[in-house]
Scaffold this active site. Structure first.
Site, PDB file in Angstrom:
ATOM      1  NE  ARG A  46      23.371   4.361 -16.735  1.00 26.49           N
ATOM      2  CZ  ARG A  46      22.137   4.157 -16.246  1.00 26.49           C
ATOM      3  NH1 ARG A  46      21.791   4.667 -15.089  1.00 26.49           N
ATOM      4  NH2 ARG A  46      21.270   3.447 -16.915  1.00 26.49           N
ATOM      5  CB  ALA A  48      22.043   3.416 -10.749  1.00 26.80           C
ATOM      6  N   GLY A  72      22.905   0.170  -6.293  1.00 25.05           N
ATOM      7  CA  GLY A  72      23.521   0.256  -4.972  1.00 25.05           C
ATOM      8  C   GLY A  72      23.186   1.564  -4.269  1.00 25.05           C
ATOM      9  CD1 TRP A 111      20.908  -2.189  -0.193  1.00 23.41           C
ATOM     10  CD2 TRP A 111      18.741  -2.408  -0.674  1.00 23.41           C
ATOM     11  NE1 TRP A 111      20.369  -3.062   0.721  1.00 23.41           N
ATOM     12  CE2 TRP A 111      19.030  -3.211   0.453  1.00 23.41           C
ATOM     13  CE3 TRP A 111      17.437  -2.375  -1.153  1.00 23.41           C
ATOM     14  CZ2 TRP A 111      18.067  -3.968   1.100  1.00 23.41           C
ATOM     15  CZ3 TRP A 111      16.481  -3.149  -0.501  1.00 23.41           C
ATOM     16  CH2 TRP A 111      16.794  -3.925   0.603  1.00 23.41           C
ATOM     17  CD  GLN A 152       5.123   6.334  12.180  1.00 25.91           C
ATOM     18  OE1 GLN A 152       4.617   7.200  11.480  1.00 25.91           O
ATOM     19  NE2 GLN A 152       5.346   6.513  13.475  1.00 25.91           N
ATOM     20  CD  GLU A 153       4.802   7.582   4.925  1.00 34.12           C
ATOM     21  OE1 GLU A 153       4.218   8.649   5.201  1.00 34.12           O
ATOM     22  OE2 GLU A 153       5.864   7.533   4.265  1.00 34.12           O
ATOM     23  CD1 TRP A 178     -10.253 -10.980   0.203  1.00 38.32           C
ATOM     24  CD2 TRP A 178     -10.461  -8.919   1.047  1.00 38.32           C
ATOM     25  NE1 TRP A 178     -11.478 -10.894   0.793  1.00 38.32           N
ATOM     26  CE2 TRP A 178     -11.627  -9.638   1.329  1.00 38.32           C
ATOM     27  CE3 TRP A 178     -10.356  -7.596   1.472  1.00 38.32           C
ATOM     28  CZ2 TRP A 178     -12.697  -9.077   2.024  1.00 38.32           C
ATOM     29  CZ3 TRP A 178     -11.412  -7.046   2.166  1.00 38.32           C
ATOM     30  CH2 TRP A 178     -12.569  -7.778   2.437  1.00 38.32           C
ATOM     31  CD  GLU A 219       7.580  10.590   4.510  1.00 34.57           C
ATOM     32  OE1 GLU A 219       8.390  11.412   5.018  1.00 34.57           O
ATOM     33  OE2 GLU A 219       6.352  10.698   4.612  1.00 34.57           O
ATOM     34  CD1 TRP A 277      -5.439   2.437  -0.694  1.00 34.99           C
ATOM     35  CD2 TRP A 277      -6.175   0.537   0.192  1.00 34.99           C
ATOM     36  NE1 TRP A 277      -4.464   1.495  -0.887  1.00 34.99           N
ATOM     37  CE2 TRP A 277      -4.879   0.323  -0.350  1.00 34.99           C
ATOM     38  CE3 TRP A 277      -6.824  -0.530   0.812  1.00 34.99           C
ATOM     39  CZ2 TRP A 277      -4.249  -0.914  -0.289  1.00 34.99           C
ATOM     40  CZ3 TRP A 277      -6.193  -1.756   0.874  1.00 34.99           C
ATOM     41  CH2 TRP A 277      -4.926  -1.937   0.327  1.00 34.99           C
TER      42      TRP A 277
END
Length: 125
Positions: A13, A17, A19, A22, A37-38, A51, A73, A116
């Site tokens: 399983r 899952a 796979g 992905w 883009q994200e 950093w 998204e 951020w």
């Protein structure tokens, strides 16, 4: 009545899952320009997070906010695909579902920008 596709257990399983997951990431990357883009923004921002973050908590918040944008998204794209599967004709409920999913993406982006911005403020002020 049981779902015949739910018969896997254990490692079998988990492998299936993984796979499917992905395949979903590949489909989103190839078929959704916003996700692409994200992803590139995240790849550029990840080193900056290490950093900019002062300590593991700030770094985790910076990285987590990026990951949240990608997650939301993906959910937005899934909702849009399900609505489009039903039909392309205009319908108020379809519009509402797509608008709500889009609003969720916007809120995740605003949260990310806020995290951020706060980290940058903390580091440079």
């Amino acid at each position: 009545m049981s779902n015949p596709h739910k018969g896997r257990t254990g490692l079998d399983r988990i492998l299936h899952a993984a796979g499917y997951s992905w395949a979903g990431l590949r489909a989103a990357y190839s078929g959704e320009s916003a996700f692409r883009q994200e992803v590139w923004l995240c790849l550029l921002a990840v080193p900056l997070a290490f950093w900019l973050g002062q300590g593991w908590v700030e770094t985790a918040l910076l990285l987590g906010s990026l990951l949240l944008v990608l997650i939301v998204e993906l959910l937005n794209s899934g909702i849009e695909a399900a609505i489009d599967r039903v039909g392309f004709e205009l319908h108020e409920l379809s519009k509402r579902a797509k608008d709500l999913a889009s609003a969720a993406v916007l809120l995740s982006l605003l949260l990310c920008a806020g995290v951020w911005g706060a980290a940058a403020w903390h580091r440079f002020s």
